[in-house]
Motif scaffolding. Structure first.
Motif, short mmCIF file in Angstrom:
data_model
loop_
_atom_site.label_atom_id
_atom_site.label_comp_id
_atom_site.label_asym_id
_atom_site.label_seq_id
_atom_site.Cartn_x
_atom_site.Cartn_y
_atom_site.Cartn_z
N GLN A 177 24.28 -25.47 22.97
CA GLN A 177 24.46 -26.57 23.87
C GLN A 177 24.90 -25.99 25.05
O GLN A 177 24.62 -27.42 25.76
CB GLN A 177 24.87 -26.17 23.18
CG GLN A 177 25.08 -27.42 21.02
CD GLN A 177 26.56 -27.52 20.29
OE1 GLN A 177 27.54 -27.01 20.77
NE2 GLN A 177 26.04 -27.43 19.17
N TRP A 178 25.32 -25.38 25.65
CA TRP A 178 26.34 -25.74 26.79
C TRP A 178 24.98 -25.21 27.64
O TRP A 178 24.95 -26.51 28.75
CB TRP A 178 26.46 -24.70 26.83
CG TRP A 178 27.44 -23.88 26.34
CD1 TRP A 178 28.18 -24.40 26.08
CD2 TRP A 178 28.66 -21.88 26.26
NE1 TRP A 178 29.61 -23.52 25.10
CE2 TRP A 178 29.25 -21.91 25.92
CE3 TRP A 178 27.66 -20.66 26.40
CZ2 TRP A 178 29.66 -21.18 25.11
CZ3 TRP A 178 28.57 -19.90 26.37
CH2 TRP A 178 29.63 -19.74 25.39
N GLN A 181 23.70 -29.70 27.23
CA GLN A 181 25.40 -30.78 27.74
C GLN A 181 25.83 -30.68 28.98
O GLN A 181 26.80 -30.59 28.68
CB GLN A 181 25.77 -30.82 26.14
CG GLN A 181 25.49 -31.00 24.70
CD GLN A 181 26.52 -30.59 23.95
OE1 GLN A 181 27.38 -30.78 23.82
NE2 GLN A 181 25.32 -31.26 22.09
N ASN A 182 24.99 -30.00 29.79
CA ASN A 182 25.60 -29.93 30.64
C ASN A 182 26.57 -30.52 31.45
O ASN A 182 26.39 -32.27 31.26
CB ASN A 182 24.68 -28.15 32.09
CG ASN A 182 24.96 -28.36 32.83
OD1 ASN A 182 26.14 -27.56 33.06
ND2 ASN A 182 24.93 -28.98 34.50
N SER A 184 29.37 -27.78 29.81
CA SER A 184 29.77 -27.79 28.69
C SER A 184 30.24 -26.33 28.73
O SER A 184 30.97 -26.42 27.77
CB SER A 184 28.89 -28.39 27.09
OG SER A 184 28.04 -27.56 27.30
#
Length: 303
Positions: A177-178, A181-182, A184
Motif C-alpha cells: 500500500q505504501w 498510495q504514495n 502514504s
C-alpha cells in the motif's frame, strides 16, 4: 555492539527478573570452548567482552546479554577423503564389500579422530530485554540464529514467554500500500531506494530493485499485476536506515550521523563507559523506532 539486524519478540507475560537475578541464572551456562570431542558449544559471555566479567549489562531499564557459539571446522570433503581411503583399505585387505551400516560406523569413527585436530570458529549474538515496554530484541538476520539464543535463555530462566509480534495487518500488504498510495508512509518513516517484489505462492517469481526511486510506473504495474512487496528500504527520523522484510525482520540496520552526534556529546573515559553510552543511545532509539514501526503497520492485534 551496534545491532545490524533486529528480530523482535513480544513478552506475553511481564519479564520480572532483575539484572542481578538474570546474571545468576545465566552463570549456569557460561560459555566454554569446545573440548576435543565437541562439534560445537554454546553459552553466555560478557557483553563488554574483555572489558567486563558480568554476563548482563543494564542501563536505563534495558538489559543486554551476549551468547557465543563455537564450532569445529571439519569440511565434509576432508571427512569423505579419509573415509573413502579407509573403506578402500578394508575392501582390499579383507576382500569384501563395506555396506552402508558399516560405512556409517566408520564415518563416526573418522569424525571422532579428526575432531581434536580441527580448527574452530566462533560468533557472538547480542540481545537486549526492554522489560518496561515488553520487548526482547535479538541482533540476528534469521530466526534460526535468534532461536538458538532464546532457547539457551529459556533453559537458564525456566520460562521465556515470548512470541513474534501479532500484527493486525500483514507487513507485505501494508508495504505494498505504501508504494501504491504514495505518499502514504507515516512519518517519521520515509521510503529508501531498495525493495523486493514477489508473486504470491512458494513458486512465485521475484524482482529486486536497488538504488532506484520506488514510485515509478514500472513498479506500480508489477503491483497492479498482483506482486507484493516482500522487502522495503526505509528511513526512520533521519537516525536509522534499514530494510524491513515481510517476516518482520529488520536487516541492514545502520545508524546515521544523528546518532553519532548524540554520542559525541557524551564524554566517555573508559571502554566500559563508552559501551554504556553506546548501549543507552542505541536502545532508547530502537525503542522509539519499534513503537513507530508497529504503529505504521497498523498496530498489534488485541488477541
Amino acid at each position: 555492539m551496534w545491532f545490524k539486524n533486529l528480530i523482535i519478540y513480544r513478552f506475553s507475560k511481564p519479564f520480572e527478573l532483575s539484572a542481578e537475578e538474570l546474571e545468576e541464572k545465566l552463570s549456569e551456562k557460561r560459555f566454554r570452548s569446545c573440548g576435543s570431542q565437541d562439534m560445537s558449544t554454546y553459552g553466555w559471555v560478557p557483553p563488554l567482552g574483555r572489558h567486563g566479567d558480568m554476563l548482563t549489562h543494564a542501563a536505563n531499564g534495558f538489559v543486554m546479554v551476549c551468547a557465543r557459539k563455537e564450532e569445529k571446522i571439519l569440511p565434509a570433503s576432508v571427512i569423505n577423503d579419509v573415509l573413502n581411503e579407509r573403506i578402500e583399505t578394508i575392501e582390499q585387505e579383507q576382500d569384501r564389500q563395506v555396506f552402508s551400516k558399516e560405512k556409517k560406523t566408520l564415518k563416526d569413527d573418522v569424525i571422532m579422530e579428526l575432531l581434536p585436530k580441527a580448527f574452530t570458529k566462533s560468533q557472538n549474538t547480542f540481545a537486549y530485554i526492554d522489560a518496561e515496554t515488553g520487548w526482547m530484541v535479538v541482533d540476528a538476520s534469521s530466526f534460526k540464529k535468534a532461536e538458538e539464543l532464546t532457547s539457551c535463555l529459556r533453559e537458564c530462566v525456566g520460562s521465556l514467554p515470548i512470541i513474534n509480534p501479532a500484527l493486525k495487518n500483514a507487513p507485505s500488504a501494508i508495504m505494498t500500500q505504501w508504494l501504491q498510495q504514495n505518499p502514504s508512509v507515516p512519518a517519521p518513516l520515509s521510503l529508501g531506494f531498495d525493495c523486493e517484489l514477489r508473486e504470491p505462492g512458494d513458486e512465485g517469481g521475484q524482482i529486486s530493485i536497488k538504488k532506484q526511486e520506488l514510485i515509478t510506473d514500472e513498479i506500480l504495474a508489477h503491483l497492479d499485476a498482483g506482486m507484493q512487496v516482500s522487502k522495503l528500504a526505509l528511513n526512520w527520523d533521519d537516525a536509522q536506515t534499514f530494510v524491513l522484510g515481510d517476516d518482520m525482520i529488520i536487516r541492514k540496520l545502520k545508524f546515521t550521523e544523528v546518532i553519532e552526534e548524540k554520542l559525541d556529546a557524551i564524554n566517555a573515559e573508559t571502554a566500559a563507559e563508552q559501551f554504556d553510552a553506546d548501549f543507552s543511545v542505541m536502545s532508547l532509539s530502537l525503542r522509539q523506532l519499534i513503537k513507530d514501526l508497529i504503529e505504521a503497520l497498523g498496530g498489534e492485534s488485541e488477541q
